[in-house]
Design a protein around this motif. Structure first.
Motif, PDB file in Angstrom:
ATOM      1  N   SER A  82       0.852  -1.198   0.000  1.00  0.00           N
ATOM      2  CA  SER A  82       0.000   0.000   0.000  1.00  0.00           C
ATOM      3  C   SER A  82       0.881   1.239   0.000  1.00  0.00           C
ATOM      4  N   LEU A  83       0.501   2.187  -0.829  1.00  0.00           N
ATOM      5  CA  LEU A  83       1.113   3.517  -0.794  1.00  0.00           C
ATOM      6  C   LEU A  83       0.020   4.433  -0.274  1.00  0.00           C
ATOM      7  N   VAL A  84       0.212   4.957   0.935  1.00  0.00           N
ATOM      8  CA  VAL A  84      -0.881   5.633   1.632  1.00  0.00           C
ATOM      9  C   VAL A  84      -0.521   7.078   1.941  1.00  0.00           C
ATOM     10  N   GLU A  85      -1.437   7.987   1.656  1.00  0.00           N
ATOM     11  CA  GLU A  85      -1.270   9.364   2.136  1.00  0.00           C
ATOM     12  C   GLU A  85      -2.430   9.705   3.070  1.00  0.00           C
ATOM     13  N   ILE A  86      -2.083  10.292   4.203  1.00  0.00           N
ATOM     14  CA  ILE A  86      -3.113  10.687   5.172  1.00  0.00           C
ATOM     15  C   ILE A  86      -3.259  12.206   5.121  1.00  0.00           C
ATOM     16  N   GLY A  87      -4.471  12.678   4.959  1.00  0.00           N
ATOM     17  CA  GLY A  87      -4.714  14.124   4.892  1.00  0.00           C
ATOM     18  C   GLY A  87      -4.139  14.721   3.621  1.00  0.00           C
ATOM     19  N   PRO A  88      -4.563  14.232   2.438  1.00  0.00           N
ATOM     20  CA  PRO A  88      -3.903  14.630   1.182  1.00  0.00           C
ATOM     21  C   PRO A  88      -4.281  16.009   0.628  1.00  0.00           C
ATOM     22  N   GLY A  89      -5.102  16.784   1.330  1.00  0.00           N
ATOM     23  CA  GLY A  89      -5.410  18.141   0.874  1.00  0.00           C
ATOM     24  C   GLY A  89      -6.006  18.160  -0.518  1.00  0.00           C
ATOM     25  N   LYS A  90      -5.356  18.864  -1.448  1.00  0.00           N
ATOM     26  CA  LYS A  90      -5.885  18.960  -2.810  1.00  0.00           C
ATOM     27  C   LYS A  90      -5.395  17.832  -3.720  1.00  0.00           C
ATOM     28  N   GLY A  91      -4.588  16.925  -3.169  1.00  0.00           N
ATOM     29  CA  GLY A  91      -4.108  15.779  -3.962  1.00  0.00           C
ATOM     30  C   GLY A  91      -2.852  16.089  -4.760  1.00  0.00           C
ATOM     31  N   THR A  92      -2.280  17.265  -4.547  1.00  0.00           N
ATOM     32  CA  THR A  92      -1.137  17.698  -5.366  1.00  0.00           C
ATOM     33  C   THR A  92       0.112  16.852  -5.119  1.00  0.00           C
ATOM     34  N   LEU A  93       0.381  16.575  -3.849  1.00  0.00           N
ATOM     35  CA  LEU A  93       1.580  15.783  -3.532  1.00  0.00           C
ATOM     36  C   LEU A  93       1.495  14.419  -4.220  1.00  0.00           C
ATOM     37  N   MET A  94       0.338  13.759  -4.085  1.00  0.00           N
ATOM     38  CA  MET A  94       0.193  12.416  -4.670  1.00  0.00           C
ATOM     39  C   MET A  94       0.300  12.472  -6.196  1.00  0.00           C
ATOM     40  N   LYS A  95      -0.239  13.536  -6.776  1.00  0.00           N
ATOM     41  CA  LYS A  95      -0.176  13.667  -8.233  1.00  0.00           C
ATOM     42  C   LYS A  95       1.292  13.775  -8.701  1.00  0.00           C
ATOM     43  N   ASP A  96       2.055  14.610  -8.013  1.00  0.00           N
ATOM     44  CA  ASP A  96       3.471  14.780  -8.384  1.00  0.00           C
ATOM     45  C   ASP A  96       4.263  13.503  -8.103  1.00  0.00           C
ATOM     46  N   LEU A  97       3.923  12.873  -6.989  1.00  0.00           N
ATOM     47  CA  LEU A  97       4.600  11.620  -6.618  1.00  0.00           C
ATOM     48  C   LEU A  97       4.371  10.553  -7.695  1.00  0.00           C
ATOM     49  N   LEU A  98       3.105  10.404  -8.110  1.00  0.00           N
ATOM     50  CA  LEU A  98       2.781   9.329  -9.067  1.00  0.00           C
ATOM     51  C   LEU A  98       3.363   9.612 -10.450  1.00  0.00           C
ATOM     52  N   ARG A  99       3.475  10.883 -10.798  1.00  0.00           N
ATOM     53  CA  ARG A  99       4.107  11.211 -12.095  1.00  0.00           C
ATOM     54  C   ARG A  99       5.565  10.749 -12.070  1.00  0.00           C
ATOM     55  N   THR A 100       6.242  11.016 -10.954  1.00  0.00           N
ATOM     56  CA  THR A 100       7.643  10.598 -10.816  1.00  0.00           C
ATOM     57  C   THR A 100       7.760   9.086 -10.805  1.00  0.00           C
ATOM     58  N   ALA A 101       6.777   8.446 -10.159  1.00  0.00           N
ATOM     59  CA  ALA A 101       6.855   6.982 -10.000  1.00  0.00           C
ATOM     60  C   ALA A 101       6.781   6.250 -11.329  1.00  0.00           C
ATOM     61  N   LYS A 102       6.418   6.972 -12.392  1.00  0.00           N
ATOM     62  CA  LYS A 102       6.366   6.324 -13.718  1.00  0.00           C
ATOM     63  C   LYS A 102       7.737   5.802 -14.126  1.00  0.00           C
ATOM     64  N   ILE A 103       8.806   6.327 -13.491  1.00  0.00           N
ATOM     65  CA  ILE A 103      10.148   5.822 -13.828  1.00  0.00           C
ATOM     66  C   ILE A 103      10.320   4.381 -13.360  1.00  0.00           C
ATOM     67  N   ASN A 104       9.406   3.914 -12.520  1.00  0.00           N
ATOM     68  CA  ASN A 104       9.507   2.529 -12.038  1.00  0.00           C
ATOM     69  C   ASN A 104       8.135   1.856 -12.152  1.00  0.00           C
ATOM     70  N   GLN A 105       7.901   1.246 -13.306  1.00  0.00           N
ATOM     71  CA  GLN A 105       6.572   0.670 -13.582  1.00  0.00           C
ATOM     72  C   GLN A 105       6.203  -0.429 -12.594  1.00  0.00           C
ATOM     73  N   ALA A 106       7.191  -1.203 -12.137  1.00  0.00           N
ATOM     74  CA  ALA A 106       6.886  -2.303 -11.208  1.00  0.00           C
ATOM     75  C   ALA A 106       6.346  -1.727  -9.900  1.00  0.00           C
ATOM     76  N   PHE A 107       6.949  -0.629  -9.446  1.00  0.00           N
ATOM     77  CA  PHE A 107       6.472   0.040  -8.223  1.00  0.00           C
ATOM     78  C   PHE A 107       5.018   0.443  -8.399  1.00  0.00           C
ATOM     79  N   LEU A 108       4.728   1.086  -9.525  1.00  0.00           N
ATOM     80  CA  LEU A 108       3.359   1.580  -9.769  1.00  0.00           C
ATOM     81  C   LEU A 108       2.359   0.438  -9.880  1.00  0.00           C
ATOM     82  N   GLN A 109       2.761  -0.622 -10.571  1.00  0.00           N
ATOM     83  CA  GLN A 109       1.819  -1.729 -10.787  1.00  0.00           C
ATOM     84  C   GLN A 109       1.560  -2.535  -9.516  1.00  0.00           C
ATOM     85  N   ASN A 110       2.547  -2.595  -8.637  1.00  0.00           N
ATOM     86  CA  ASN A 110       2.379  -3.412  -7.427  1.00  0.00           C
ATOM     87  C   ASN A 110       1.719  -2.652  -6.275  1.00  0.00           C
ATOM     88  N   GLY A 111       1.655  -1.337  -6.399  1.00  0.00           N
ATOM     89  CA  GLY A 111       1.144  -0.525  -5.289  1.00  0.00           C
ATOM     90  C   GLY A 111      -0.354  -0.287  -5.370  1.00  0.00           C
TER      91      GLY A 111
END
Ligand code: SAH
Length: 357
Positions: A82-111
Motif C-alpha cells: 500500500s502507498l498511503v497518504e493521510i490528509g492529502p489536501g488537494k491531492g497535489t503531492l500524490m499527483k506529483d509523486l505518481l508522475r515521478t513513480a512512472k520511472i519505475n513501472q513495477a512500483f506503480l503496478q504493485n502498489g
C-alpha cells in the motif's frame, strides 16, 4: 465577532453543558460534519487560507516519490503493497509523486494507492486532481481499514490539524485552558478544573514562569500509535512532515489562519484554519514503543537536500527560461531556506526493522 453558523452551535453547547476544553473547541471547529472548517471552505492554495509545500513546488512531491521508490526497493520490492497518504489536501503531492513513480513501472503496478481523508470537499478535489492517473487509487476514512500488507505511509501537514489540550501554569499547578462565554455571550478564555499529571510535563516544568502554556495532543498520539502498530505488524516505512519541534517544550502555538493572515483562535469558528506545532519528541517516543520500529527526526531542509532538491531544481531549470528558473530557485528557498520552511518544518521517518537503512 462574526456570527458564523458554528459560533451559534458552540455558544449553544457551552450554554447547555458549560465550558469546553481547547481540544473540544479545536475538534468541533475543524471536524463538525456540516460547519467544520475542512467541510466548509476551500482551505489550501494561493487564493485560499494557507499554502503547503506541495503547493509551493512540484519538486516536493517528486522527491517524496523518489523516497518512496527507494523504501520499496529496501523492502525487497514487495509485489503487493500500500502507498498511503493521510490528509492529502488537494491531492497535489500524490499527483506529483505518481508522475515521478512512472520511472519505475513495477512500483506503480504493485502498489495500491490509498488516500485517507475525512473531508468530503477535499476528497472531491483529490479525485479531480488524480482523475488522469492510470493507477489503482482508493479512498478510506480510517487507518484501521488499510489492508494488512507492507505499507509506505506519507503525511504532510496532517498532525498539526489534530486537536491539542493546553495547560497553564499557576502558583500551585497546571490547569487546563477552556472556552466559556463572557457577559456579552462571546467566547472567552477560562480555566477548567482539570490538571495534568506532572510526569507528562517536560523535566524543567517547575522552573517555568506563571502563565506558561504546555500543549499535549492525545488524538495525535493515538493516531501515531495506530500508524506505528500498522507498520510494525505489516512492515514498511512512514514519512511525516510538519511544523514543530524535535524537543518537547513550552509555549502557546495554537493558531488561526484565514486568507494567509493570522487571526484569533476564537474568531470566526469554522471559517478559519486552526493548527498547532507538533511535538515530535513525544510522537517519536509513542512510535518507538514498538520495538521493531526505528524513528529518525531531521529538519525539512536536511531531508530535502539529502534526497536531491538542488539536483532536481537544476534539472528542471536546465532548459527553462529566466523567469521559470527564478521561480524554481524561489521554491528551493521557500522549501529549504533556514528562515522559511527549512528549519521550522521537521521530518519524522519511521522504518520497520526489515528495511536496510
Ligand atoms: N497534505 C496536504 C493537506 C494538509 S491540510 C498538503 O500538504 O497540502 C490537512 C489535511 O488533513 C486535509 O486534507 C484534511 O481534510 C485532512 N484531515 C483532517 N483530519 C483528518 C483525519 N482525522 N483523518 C484524515 N484526514 C484528515
Amino acid at each position: 465577532m462574526v456570527e458564523t453558523p458554528l459560533l451559534s452551535k458552540l455558544k449553544n453547547m457551552i450554554e447547555i453543558s458549560g465550558p469546553i476544553s481547547i481540544a473540544e473547541y479545536f475538534h468541533v471547529c475543524m471536524a463538525d460534519p456540516k460547519n467544520g472548517y475542512y467541510n466548509n471552505r476551500q482551505s489550501i492554495g494561493a487564493n485560499a487560507d494557507f499554502i503547503t509545500a506541495p503547493e509551493v513546488s512540484q519538486m516536493f512531491g517528486e522527491l517524496i516519490g523518489i523516497w518512496c521508490i527507494d523504501q520499496w526497493e529496501k523492502l525487497d520490492r514487495p509485489n503487493q503493497f500500500s502507498l498511503v497518504e493521510i490528509g492529502p489536501g488537494k491531492g497535489t503531492l500524490m499527483k506529483d509523486l505518481l508522475r515521478t513513480a512512472k520511472i519505475n513501472q513495477a512500483f506503480l503496478q504493485n502498489g495500491v494507492i490509498t488516500l485517507i481523508e475525512t473531508s468530503a470537499l477535499l476528497k472531491a478535489s483529490q479525485k479531480a486532481a488524480l482523475s488522469d492517473i492510470e493507477a489503482n487509487i482508493n479512498w478510506i476514512e480510517s487507518i484501521e481499514d488499510l489492508p494488512k500488507q507492507p505499507t509506505l505511509l506519507i503525511a504532510n501537514e496532517f498532525f498539526d490539524v489534530l486537536p491539542i489540550r493546553q495547560f497553564i501554569k499557576s502558583k500551585t499547578n497546571w490547569q487546563e485552558r477552556g472556552v466559556s462565554l463572557d457577559e456579552k455571550g462571546d467566547l472567552t478564555d477560562v480555566l477548567l478544573p482539570a490538571t495534568i499529571e506532572t510526569n507528562l510535563l517536560p523535566k524543567d516544568h517547575t522552573a517555568q514562569a506563571d502563565n506558561t502554556v504546555f500543549e499535549i495532543s492525545p488524538s495525535r498520539e493515538a493516531i501515531a500509535q495506530q500508524l506505528a502498530e500498522h507498520l510494525s505488524a505489516c512492515s514498511g516505512a512512514g514519512l511525516f512532515i510538519d511544523y514543530g519541534h524535535t524537543k518537547s517544550g513550552f509555549g502557546d502555538t495554537f493558531q488561526a489562519m484565514k486568507n494567509h493572515l493570522s487571526s484569533h483562535v476564537f474568531d470566526q469558528p469554522g471559517n478559519v484554519d486552526l493548527t498547532s506545532h507538533v511535538d515530535f519528541e513525544r510522537l517519536a517516543a509513542v512510535i518507538g514503543q514498538n520495538s521493531n520500529l526505528e524513528v529518525t527526526l531531521s529538519t525539512q531542509a536536511d531531508f530535502l537536500l539529502a534526497i536531491g532538491l538542488i539536483e532536481r531544481a537544476q534539472m528542471l531549470g536546465a532548459n527553462a527560461n529566466e523567469q521559470t528558473r527564478k521561480t524554481i530557485s524561489q521554491a528551493v528557498d521557500r522549501l529549504a531556506g533556514d528562515d522559511q520552511m527549512g528549519n521550522l518544518f521537521k521530518v519524522m521517518r519511521v522504518f520497520s526493522n526489515n528495511l536496510d537503512n
